[in-house]
Design a protein around this motif. Structure first.
Motif, PDB file in Angstrom:
ATOM      1  N   GLN A 120      18.470 -34.305 -49.108  1.00  0.00           N
ATOM      2  CA  GLN A 120      18.486 -34.379 -47.652  1.00  0.00           C
ATOM      3  C   GLN A 120      19.169 -33.134 -47.104  1.00  0.00           C
ATOM      4  O   GLN A 120      20.159 -32.651 -47.661  1.00  0.00           O
ATOM      5  CB  GLN A 120      19.233 -35.633 -47.193  1.00  0.00           C
ATOM      6  CG  GLN A 120      19.117 -35.941 -45.713  1.00  0.00           C
ATOM      7  CD  GLN A 120      19.795 -37.248 -45.361  1.00  0.00           C
ATOM      8  OE1 GLN A 120      21.019 -37.373 -45.466  1.00  0.00           O
ATOM      9  NE2 GLN A 120      19.018 -38.239 -44.945  1.00  0.00           N
ATOM     10  N   VAL A 121      18.636 -32.605 -46.008  1.00  0.00           N
ATOM     11  CA  VAL A 121      19.203 -31.410 -45.394  1.00  0.00           C
ATOM     12  C   VAL A 121      20.574 -31.734 -44.804  1.00  0.00           C
ATOM     13  O   VAL A 121      20.723 -32.703 -44.045  1.00  0.00           O
ATOM     14  CB  VAL A 121      18.280 -30.867 -44.284  1.00  0.00           C
ATOM     15  CG1 VAL A 121      18.938 -29.679 -43.583  1.00  0.00           C
ATOM     16  CG2 VAL A 121      16.937 -30.460 -44.865  1.00  0.00           C
ATOM     17  N   LEU A 122      21.565 -30.934 -45.170  1.00  0.00           N
ATOM     18  CA  LEU A 122      22.895 -31.059 -44.589  1.00  0.00           C
ATOM     19  C   LEU A 122      23.094 -30.096 -43.431  1.00  0.00           C
ATOM     20  O   LEU A 122      23.681 -30.434 -42.416  1.00  0.00           O
ATOM     21  CB  LEU A 122      23.972 -30.806 -45.654  1.00  0.00           C
ATOM     22  CG  LEU A 122      24.070 -31.829 -46.771  1.00  0.00           C
ATOM     23  CD1 LEU A 122      25.054 -31.355 -47.828  1.00  0.00           C
ATOM     24  CD2 LEU A 122      24.488 -33.183 -46.217  1.00  0.00           C
ATOM     25  N   GLU A 123      22.578 -28.879 -43.614  1.00  0.00           N
ATOM     26  CA  GLU A 123      22.759 -27.861 -42.585  1.00  0.00           C
ATOM     27  C   GLU A 123      21.783 -26.713 -42.827  1.00  0.00           C
ATOM     28  O   GLU A 123      21.448 -26.405 -43.971  1.00  0.00           O
ATOM     29  CB  GLU A 123      24.203 -27.336 -42.605  1.00  0.00           C
ATOM     30  CG  GLU A 123      24.565 -26.484 -41.421  1.00  0.00           C
ATOM     31  CD  GLU A 123      26.048 -26.139 -41.382  1.00  0.00           C
ATOM     32  OE1 GLU A 123      26.457 -25.407 -40.474  1.00  0.00           O
ATOM     33  OE2 GLU A 123      26.795 -26.620 -42.279  1.00  0.00           O
ATOM     34  N   VAL A 124      21.326 -26.109 -41.749  1.00  0.00           N
ATOM     35  CA  VAL A 124      20.519 -24.898 -41.828  1.00  0.00           C
ATOM     36  C   VAL A 124      21.375 -23.774 -41.260  1.00  0.00           C
ATOM     37  O   VAL A 124      21.710 -23.775 -40.074  1.00  0.00           O
ATOM     38  CB  VAL A 124      19.194 -25.035 -41.043  1.00  0.00           C
ATOM     39  CG1 VAL A 124      18.397 -23.740 -41.141  1.00  0.00           C
ATOM     40  CG2 VAL A 124      18.375 -26.199 -41.578  1.00  0.00           C
TER      41      VAL A 124
END
Length: 245
Positions: free
Chosen positions: A135-139
């Motif tokens: 899952q994406v945490l931060e871009v």
């Protein structure tokens, strides 16, 4: 402040075992009776002959051997980008399929479901990749002069994963794995608080390919077409890379 330490580890591993047929390719043309150091990474085809991986996977290679999407074969370096830690290698053989790179990558956001593919640890020996959900945490925007994005995501990335693809739910590639980040607890410097993965964002990868006139396939992502059957696709374009030093 919650965290006091940050360690960044590039992902590769020493390999001690492989089958005889694989050895015939890996050590082709090299003197017999010599002990060689071997490291491993992951890569993926972007067209019928070219594989993208991380530059650090290919450090000081005498031979570069690939297997997975194609039968074992030696590859050659075509170009590298030290700033982005990207490299392109080429094979004479072609995969059955090439992936799509996601054109609307700007829409990637926190909590998006992603998938990683790679050959970590013992899988670098067996040549069997593994797919993990993340899952994406931060871009994050890069801090160097290139100003391309990095994607931080939930996953325990192990040695041998470097260069592997990061895919969305529609099986489009949105980034390339390059390292893991280990964060330590502020109250106990020896206690690991969390481990996450970091990938090169697709804007950096597309810039690398476009600047060097490398063809690739592109597609957009729409959740209505979600496809979780990744294995039937990635097996045709993901490869295990061994660097013989």
């Amino acid at each position: 402040m919650k965290y006091i330490g940050l360690i960044v580890l590039f992902l590769y591993t020493d390999i001690s075992y492989a089958d005889d047929a694989w050895d015939d390719v890996r050590f082709k043309g090299l003197p017999a009776g010599v002990t060689y150091q071997i490291s491993s990474g992951t890569g993926f085809y972007v067209n019928r002959t070219d594989i993208v991986t991380n530059r650090h996977v290919l450090d000081q290679c005498r031979n570069i051997a690939v297997r997975g999407a194609i039968a074992p074969e030696l590859a050659v370096i075509v170009m590298i980008d030290k700033n982005l830690d990207l490299a392109l290698i080429r094979t004479a053989s072609s995969p059955k399929r090439v992936p799509y790179l996601r054109t609307n990558y700007q829409q990637i956001s926190t909590r998006d479901v992603l998938f990683t593919v790679g050959y970590p640890l013992e899988r670098a020996n067996t040549g069997q990749y593994i797919i993990k959900e993340a899952q994406v945490l931060e871009v994050n925007e890069r801090t160097d002069d290139t100003k391309f994005t990095n994607i931080e995501f939930t996953d325990t990335i192990d040695h041998g994963n470097s260069g592997g693809p990061l895919l969305d739910k529609n099986t489009n590639i949105v980034g390339e794995k390059k390292k893991k980040i280990t964060t330590y607890d502020a109250d106990d410097p020896e206690k690991i608080d969390k481990t996450t993965g970091m990938a090169i964002g697709l804007d950096g990868l597309l810039d690398f390919l476009t600047r060097n006139n490398i063809p690739y396939a592109a597609n957009s992502t729409y959740d209505i077409f979600t496809n979780y059957n990744l294995d039937d696709q990635v097996k045709h374009y993901v490869v295990n890379i061994h660097c013989v030093k």
